[in-house]
Motif scaffolding. Structure first.
Motif, short mmCIF file in Angstrom:
data_model
loop_
_atom_site.label_atom_id
_atom_site.label_comp_id
_atom_site.label_asym_id
_atom_site.label_seq_id
_atom_site.Cartn_x
_atom_site.Cartn_y
_atom_site.Cartn_z
N ASP A 241 26.35 52.38 -2.58
CA ASP A 241 24.84 52.27 -2.04
C ASP A 241 23.79 53.36 -1.60
OD1 ASP A 241 24.47 51.03 0.84
OD2 ASP A 241 26.84 51.06 0.61
N ARG A 242 23.19 52.89 -1.05
CA ARG A 242 22.07 53.83 -1.02
C ARG A 242 22.16 53.63 0.24
NH1 ARG A 242 18.91 55.52 -5.34
NH2 ARG A 242 18.63 54.00 -7.15
N GLY A 243 23.02 53.06 0.92
CA GLY A 243 22.72 53.57 2.29
C GLY A 243 23.69 55.05 2.88
N ALA A 244 24.73 55.57 2.30
CA ALA A 244 25.45 56.88 2.26
C ALA A 244 24.04 57.92 2.09
CB ALA A 244 25.79 56.83 0.74
N SER A 245 24.52 58.69 3.05
CA SER A 245 23.55 59.62 3.65
C SER A 245 23.93 61.04 2.25
CB SER A 245 24.30 60.27 5.40
OG SER A 245 25.46 60.24 5.35
N GLU A 246 23.04 61.62 2.12
CA GLU A 246 23.36 62.76 1.06
C GLU A 246 24.01 63.58 1.64
OE1 GLU A 246 23.20 64.30 -1.77
OE2 GLU A 246 21.82 62.98 -1.85
N GLU A 247 24.13 63.89 2.98
CA GLU A 247 25.17 65.15 3.48
C GLU A 247 26.62 64.99 2.98
OE1 GLU A 247 26.22 66.69 7.77
OE2 GLU A 247 24.98 65.36 7.56
N ARG A 248 26.57 63.43 3.39
CA ARG A 248 28.36 63.17 3.29
C ARG A 248 28.67 63.09 2.13
NH1 ARG A 248 31.43 62.06 7.24
NH2 ARG A 248 30.56 60.60 9.09
N ILE A 249 27.49 62.68 0.46
CA ILE A 249 28.10 62.12 -0.69
C ILE A 249 27.96 63.36 -0.81
CG2 ILE A 249 27.91 60.00 -0.87
CD1 ILE A 249 25.17 60.58 -2.15
N SER A 250 27.24 64.67 -0.51
CA SER A 250 27.21 65.89 -1.69
C SER A 250 28.63 66.66 -1.17
CB SER A 250 26.25 66.30 -0.19
OG SER A 250 26.19 67.00 0.58
N ALA A 251 29.25 66.03 0.15
CA ALA A 251 30.41 66.76 -0.28
C ALA A 251 31.26 66.65 -1.68
CB ALA A 251 31.19 66.33 0.71
N PHE A 252 31.40 64.86 -1.88
CA PHE A 252 32.45 64.95 -3.02
C PHE A 252 31.34 65.71 -4.43
CE2 PHE A 252 32.47 61.46 -0.59
CZ PHE A 252 34.48 61.57 0.07
N ARG A 253 30.75 65.46 -4.38
CA ARG A 253 29.51 66.62 -5.82
C ARG A 253 30.43 68.35 -5.58
NH1 ARG A 253 24.71 63.57 -4.05
NH2 ARG A 253 24.12 62.13 -5.60
N ASP A 254 30.42 68.76 -4.46
CA ASP A 254 30.69 69.69 -4.79
C ASP A 254 32.37 70.26 -4.91
OD1 ASP A 254 28.19 70.31 -3.32
OD2 ASP A 254 28.38 71.42 -1.65
N ALA A 255 32.68 68.77 -4.57
CA ALA A 255 34.31 68.52 -5.04
C ALA A 255 34.32 68.89 -6.41
CB ALA A 255 35.17 68.10 -3.92
N GLY A 256 33.48 68.59 -7.08
CA GLY A 256 34.08 67.78 -8.19
C GLY A 256 33.53 66.34 -8.69
N TRP A 257 33.61 65.72 -7.65
CA TRP A 257 33.80 64.21 -8.24
C TRP A 257 32.22 64.15 -8.71
CZ3 TRP A 257 36.69 60.30 -5.68
CH2 TRP A 257 37.75 60.83 -4.83
N ARG A 258 32.01 63.20 -9.88
CA ARG A 258 31.04 62.18 -9.95
C ARG A 258 30.13 60.85 -9.39
NH1 ARG A 258 33.11 59.43 -15.46
NH2 ARG A 258 34.70 59.66 -14.37
N VAL A 259 28.86 61.67 -9.29
CA VAL A 259 28.76 60.40 -7.66
C VAL A 259 27.90 59.42 -7.97
CG1 VAL A 259 27.68 60.27 -5.83
CG2 VAL A 259 30.01 62.31 -5.50
N GLU A 260 27.43 58.75 -7.89
CA GLU A 260 26.45 58.05 -8.27
C GLU A 260 25.89 56.78 -7.17
OE1 GLU A 260 24.93 57.43 -11.30
OE2 GLU A 260 25.77 58.67 -12.56
N THR A 261 24.56 56.46 -7.21
CA THR A 261 24.43 55.77 -5.77
C THR A 261 23.51 54.30 -6.99
OG1 THR A 261 22.23 56.96 -5.29
CG2 THR A 261 24.02 57.57 -4.10
N VAL A 262 23.58 53.58 -5.76
CA VAL A 262 23.49 51.82 -6.49
C VAL A 262 22.30 51.21 -5.70
CG1 VAL A 262 23.44 49.69 -7.42
CG2 VAL A 262 25.23 51.93 -8.04
#
Length: 262
Positions: A241-262
């Motif tokens: 959800d949109r409560g997740a900070s960009e700093e937290r979820i960007s680490a997943f994008r950098d590691a190759g994860w697909r990331v979606e926020t709802v």
């Protein structure tokens, strides 16, 4: 006779020490091995043996260098089912919209996944494969076809795990899989309180053509408390959800994860 009496005394001392150890964890939540050894006036090796025994009975979860009371995080789905309900339902709706007609869907345990199961159960064109008791209850009157994975019922998460579960999973390939997580790391994957649960989550991900983790934003604010991991394959997806900070979820994008926020 004297030897038998000595053994009984040693057993009682061990039981009392372990109960005191559990009391310390109950008071503080998590304690390091070194602190436990000092408090109990025993060696670190003795503490580790005690923790291994208590972990085997699911009364504690071992962490890096210590242990945590399983009641702090490893709680039943009934306790967690009313928490963040609006956000969980938003995640479930997003996930349901991705499921194509005629799909085989893998559903892990967890309250968010159970919300998804309730939505998918209304569709007659799906095969739903699950090891989650909460999802099974949601699917009791489902129109979809449901395959329940057998095995050992793990409490308090009410998931079905173990050798029988893995054997059944080996015979299933899913179009899409949805997994829950108490804590997640972009490199290690899903943090789990026991190795059987980690093995099931890993195999679910491996046997699904597409895998998504449904993770509420509050899960990113905690350090992984458990000692077992379920690695996720390349390209695994994470939706939060949109409560997740960009700093937290960007680490997943950098590691190759697909990331979606709802």
């Amino acid at each position: 006779m004297a030897g038998e009496s000595a053994r009984r005394g040693e057993y009682q001392h061990t039981v009392q020490r372990r109960e005191r150890l559990l009391g310390l964890l109950d008071e503080r939540g998590g304690v390091s091995v070194q602190d436990l050894a000092r408090e109990l006036d025993v060696s670190v090796a003795t503490v580790r043996r005690d923790l291994a025994h208590l972990e085997g009975t699911h009364r504690v979860a071992r962490t890096y260098g210590g242990a945590i009371d399983t009641g702090r995080l490893d709680r039943s789905w009934r306790e967690k089912s009313t928490e963040h309900l609006g956000e969980k339902r938003d995640l479930a709706r997003w996930a349901a919209d991705r499921v194509q007609p005629g799909s085989t869907v893998m559903l892990d345990s967890g309250t968010t996944v159970a919300e998804l199961a309730a939505l998918l159960g209304e569709r007659e064109d799906l095969l739903l494969v699950t090891n989650g008791l909460s999802s099974i209850l949601e699917l009791a009157d489902a129109r979809a076809e449901v395959l329940v994975l057998g095995g050992r019922l793990r409490r308090p998460s009410e998931s079905i795990v173990g050798l029988l579960t893995l054997q059944a999973l080996e015979r299933v390939t899913a179009d899409i899989g949805y997994l829950g997580a108490e804590a997640v790391d972009p490199v290690r994957g899903i943090n789990c309180p026991e190795i059987d649960q980690a093995a099931v989550k890993e195999l679910m991900s491996r046997n699904a053509r597409e895998t998504w983790l449904l993770v509420h934003s509050s899960k990113f604010d905690r350090e992984p408390p458990f000692s077992h991991w379920a690695p996720m394959g390349p390209g695994c997806g994470l939706v939060t959800d949109r409560g997740a900070s960009e700093e937290r979820i960007s680490a997943f994008r950098d590691a190759g994860w697909r990331v979606e926020t709802v």
